[in-house]
Design an enzyme around this catalytic site. Structure first.
Site, PDB file in Angstrom:
ATOM      1  N   LYS A 192      35.487  39.204  42.063  1.00  0.00           N
ATOM      2  CA  LYS A 192      36.029  40.392  41.207  1.00  0.00           C
ATOM      3  C   LYS A 192      35.109  41.055  40.537  1.00  0.00           C
ATOM      4  CE  LYS A 192      38.793  37.663  39.149  1.00  0.00           C
ATOM      5  NZ  LYS A 192      39.821  37.011  38.045  1.00  0.00           N
ATOM      6  N   GLU A 203      42.420  34.965  35.692  1.00  0.00           N
ATOM      7  CA  GLU A 203      41.834  35.586  34.531  1.00  0.00           C
ATOM      8  C   GLU A 203      42.155  37.327  34.683  1.00  0.00           C
ATOM      9  OE1 GLU A 203      37.762  35.328  33.425  1.00  0.00           O
ATOM     10  OE2 GLU A 203      37.972  36.521  31.714  1.00  0.00           O
ATOM     11  N   ARG A 226      36.571  27.301  48.089  1.00  0.00           N
ATOM     12  CA  ARG A 226      36.821  29.025  48.118  1.00  0.00           C
ATOM     13  C   ARG A 226      36.881  29.396  49.568  1.00  0.00           C
ATOM     14  NH1 ARG A 226      35.621  30.917  42.881  1.00  0.00           N
ATOM     15  NH2 ARG A 226      35.933  33.084  43.628  1.00  0.00           N
TER      16      ARG A 226
END
Ligand code: ATP
Ligand code: MG
Length: 559
Positions: free
Chosen positions: A273, A37, A263
């Site tokens: 982020k 994104e 992850r």
């Protein structure tokens, strides 16, 4: 401990792809994608995902798409799109065809929303966000149906058309899938498909005022693109049944399969982020590409090479559990790569002048030094020797009782070798009115370039130096860890409390040899005895050199 890079055992997805190819599940096709994104810069966790997606495609002769998941115009920006593209390419990967955008498919998603309505599988719901969450129930308690759930197809088509036309306010209604309000999987309790957002979108401008949810978009994007192996992180595992519901209930051109892996987290680091944006916005660092940041652009500016990052990522297991990797493992790869590939040079960070009494004033003797001790192919550099030199303050002592083994540097009355040049002897210490040492008078031993002096002039050790008149004054930035603790935010109110307040020291008036000063930005060096450094990507010039310290020569935690 991670397996060797690219070993077939450390990556369960590699095995799935190999088996699919053997079983001819998608013919010979392998198409993966990396779907960020564009709401921030990429970090080390994304680097792993990039290496997994592009790496597997490359390994099996397939391709990987770069697709921006741009369904949320509020937080997205063109700056992030540009940075992400450049980071992926810097890592050495190239996406298939054009860059893709979820927003390319908005018309298709809308048509599919109408399709679901027509099948009686979606409805416009006017519950407020608060009411909707009440109706949703809890994991242990079924939800109850929205009072708008039984609207007719005609009414729903009319309402969605009017949502799209901008007739309703943000938040006044949403489009929801009609699945199962009692499902033990909360994601299946009539999830949202479309929201009203009167935002200008970086790609589609003001064309749309309704935007698909991430969940309604994600799986269908893969289906449109014909992705064969849709690889993502574990938090999407519970969403998979919803993605499968969409592909079963929509006339999609293909049915991608999703595989989730853990992850990547690294100690002393944050990989989110949102948190990284906070560090930037609140001025804890100087931008997304600050060399202290675990962003790809930050690590690049710090002097990490793309190859070292890829070696690190390829050495990590791709597994079905989340895990924290020790930062020492990353640092090991960085050091290893730099030791092999960085040119050697000399830079004096804390200069002390040495005047060579028996060398002529004004003369410049040009010596030649190897750029790498074990790699002749890297060539040589010119190293000017002059009457006035700089050595590091820490490399001199007046204490003549210091043992030869204990202090392998210059001592008053004794000998030391200047790296790549002569053996010199310190004859006299000059001090200022405060008693501070400001200069050394020394003599050089003739015939000692590349040759040993007689035993009585044997040097204590080898130190680095530069010519005082031919070197260039440089700024050197030295970094410490950005966080004081292994798990920032774990035992404190906020991860921001764990920020190391002294993570940057700027050292002015360092002196670097001319060959290194003249380098291009982003050239990496081992400054002899000091560590690994890189010419700053943005600020470095030959006249005003700026170097960032990448990492020390040795892992100091292992001493
Ligand atoms: P963040 O939480 O930092 O915002 P994200 O998952 O929201 O990360 P996306 O832009 O959605 O960021 O991520 C793009 C891809 O990168 C996704 O497929 C995601 O699974 C993967 N990814 C993100 N963070 C990590 C990580 N720490 N380790 C491995 N893969 C990651
Ligand atoms: Mg995300």
């Amino acid at each position: 401990m991670a397996d060797a890079p690219n070993s077939p055992t450390n990556n369960f997805i590699r095995k799935i792809i190999a088996d699919d190819l053997a079983a001819n599940a998608h013919g010979t096709k392998v198409l993966t994608r990396f779907p960020p994104e564009p709401n921030g810069y990429l970090h080390i966790g994304h680097a792993k995902s990039i290496c997994v997606n592009f790496g597997l495609a490359e390994e099996f002769g397939g391709q990987c798409n770069l697709r921006f998941d741009d369904t949320n115009p509020e937080k997205e920006e063109q700056e992030y799109i540009d940075a992400i593209k450049s980071d992926v390419q810097w890592l050495g990967f190239q996406w298939a065809d054009e860059v893709k955008f979820a927003s390319n498919y908005f018309p298709q998603f809308y048509a599919w929303a109408i399709h679901l309505i027509e099948q009686g599988k979606a409805y416009v719901c006017d519950l407020s966000a608060e009411q909707a969450s009440e109706y949703r129930g809890w994991a242990t308690e079924p939800g109850k149906p929205s009072p708008y759930r039984e609207r007719t197809v005609e009414e729903n088509v009319d309402l969605l058309t009017r949502m799209k036309a901008g007739e309703f306010d943000e938040g006044s209604c949403v489009l929801r899938a009609k699945i199962d309000m009692a499902s033990p999987n909360m994601n299946l309790r009539d999830p949202i498909l479309y929201r009203i957002r009167k935002e200008t979108h970086h790609q589609t401008g003001d064309e749309w005022c309704i935007y698909p949810s991430y969940d309604f978009a994600h799986g269908q994007e893969d289906a449109i693109e014909g992705v064969t192996h849709s690889i993502c992180t574990l938090e999407f595992q519970d969403h998979r049944p919803l993605y499968e519901w969409f592909t079963e209930n929509l006339p999609v051109p293909s049915t991608p399969k999703q595989y989730e892996f853990g992850r990547l987290s690294i100690n002393y680091t944050v990989t989110s982020k949102r948190k990284l944006k906070q560090l930037v916005d609140e001025g804890y660092v100087n931008g997304w590409d600050d060399p202290r940041m675990p962003t790809i652009s930050g690590m690049r500016r710090r002097g990490y090479s793309a190859q070292a990052l890829r070696n690190f990522c390829d050495g990590l297991a791709v597994a079905k559990t989340d895990g924290t990797v020790d930062i020492a493992q990353l640092e090991f790869e960085i050091r290893n790569d730099l030791n092999d590939n960085a040119a050697r040079a000399m830079c004096v960070l804390n200069p002390l002048k040495v005047v060579i009494s028996n060398f002529p004033e004004g003369e410049v003797k040009t010596l030649t030094a190897a750029l790498h001790p074990n790699k002749e192919e890297m060539g040589t550099r010119e190293l000017p020797f002059t009457k006035e030199l700089y050595i590091d303050k820490a490399d001199y002592s007046e204490d003549t009782t210091l043992g030869r083994k204990k202090f392998k540097r210059l001592v008053l009355g004794d000998h030391v070798r200047l790296r790549g040049a002569y053996v010199i002897k310190a004859d006299e210490t000059i001090k200022d009115e405060n008693g501070e040492i400001i200069e050394i008078r020394a003599t050089l031993v003739e015939g000692t370039i590349g040759a040993n002096p007689p035993p009585e002039q044997k040097p204590r050790g080898v130190i680095h130096w530069v010519s005082a008149t031919e070197s260039v004054a440089a700024t050197v930035r030295v970094y410490e860890r950005l966080f004081n603790v292994e798990n920032p935010g774990k035992d404190s109110e906020s991860f921001l409390h764990d920020v190391n307040k002294v993570s940057l020291s700027v050292v002015e008036n360092c002196f670097v040899e001319p060959a290194a000063a003249a380098c291009a930005p982003e050239t990496r060096f081992q400054f002899e005895r000091e560590g690994y450094f890189v010419a700053d990507k943005i600020e470095h010039t030959s006249e005003k050199p700026v170097f960032n310290k990448t990492i020390g020569l040795r892992d100091s935690s292992k001493k």
